[in-house]
Design an enzyme around this catalytic site. Structure first.
Site: not given
Ligand SMILES: [Zn+2]
Length: 254
Positions: A11, A25, A78, A143
């Protein structure tokens, strides 16, 4: 040769990723990518980033950056998010398919996150993800816990350095094993001949003297070599013996 790895902080800019209680995030992703990159750099990896500041990139642009740079690996950072707050917790690593070194690296990274205290959700195939699908090199997406899990955020905050170190160690450990799979053998070469009988003459002479010598036929040439050794020191010792015996030598790896 040093490995090159592009780290991607997921992002950025107008795309904050998942958001929980004002926590975005994109910021967690950037902080962790930079921390892991610093450790990798200190261990001789050629590290590059899709972004080091808060800018927007589409996932396709991120993949393109890696392809244009021609890096060996692409790793995207992420944090997960569940529909309801504090519904799930844990870490997972996503890859295009469960094959090759990226699968091994993904398992190692997941194991490292488990050691830090994250629940291990697993390594999962996600062939639809653009950064896994459109990159030409082994690519992983980590993640590091759920951003809307208070437990995972506590881990992320309190064990940040251990998390970065664990991920970096898992990457480095995987690459080390990769190198060991094809060990380099050193041999001492004492002659290269066009005519077989000349090569044979030197070979028999060496064998008679008790050297572990052999003949290699390569590119139309006959090479007389002695060895092989995994440790270069052993090749250097053998080279000295052969020189003392009057041979001119070079150390080769083929
Ligand atoms: Zn993400």
């Amino acid at each position: 040769m040093a490995y090159s790895i592009m780290l991607d902080a997921g992002h950025g800019g107008q795309d904050p990723g998942a958001v929980y209680k004002g926590r975005q995030e994109k910021n967690d992703n950037l902080r962790l990518a930079l921390a892991v990159g610093e450790i990798l750099k200190n261990n001789g990896i050629d590290v590059s980033y899709t972004r080091t500041t808060d800018i927007y990139q589409t996932p396709f642009e991120k993949a393109q950056l890696a392809n244009q740079a021609g890096v060996d690996y692409f790793i995207s950072f992420h944090r997960n998010s569940s529909p309801k707050d504090n519904q799930y917790n844990g870490a997972e690593v996503l890859i295009y398919d469960k094959s090759g070194i990226k699968y091994q690296m993904a398992e190692n990274i997941l194991g490292a996150l488990g050691e830090v205290g994250f629940r291990e959700i697993g390594v999962k195939e996600r062939p639809g993800l653009v950064v896994l699908r459109r990159t030409r090199m082994p690519a992983l997406l980590i993640e590091t816990g759920f951003i809307n899990s208070d437990d995972d955020n506590k881990l992320f905050n309190e064990k940040f350095n251990e998390i970065a170190q664990g991920i970096a160690d898992a990457i480095l450990g995987t690459l080390d094993k990769e190198t060991v799979e094809e060990p380099l053998y050193y041999r001492v070469q004492t002659g290269v001949f066009r005519k077989r009988e000349n090569a044979d003459r030197m070979l028999y002479e060496l064998l008679e003297k008790g050297y572990p010598s052999f003949l290699l036929h390569e590119d139309g040439l006959y090479k007389v070599q002695t060895g092989a050794y995994q440790q270069i020191n052993n090749a250097v010792n053998m080279e000295q013996r052969l020189r003392d015996d009057g041979y001119s030598t070079i150390i080769v790896t083929k």
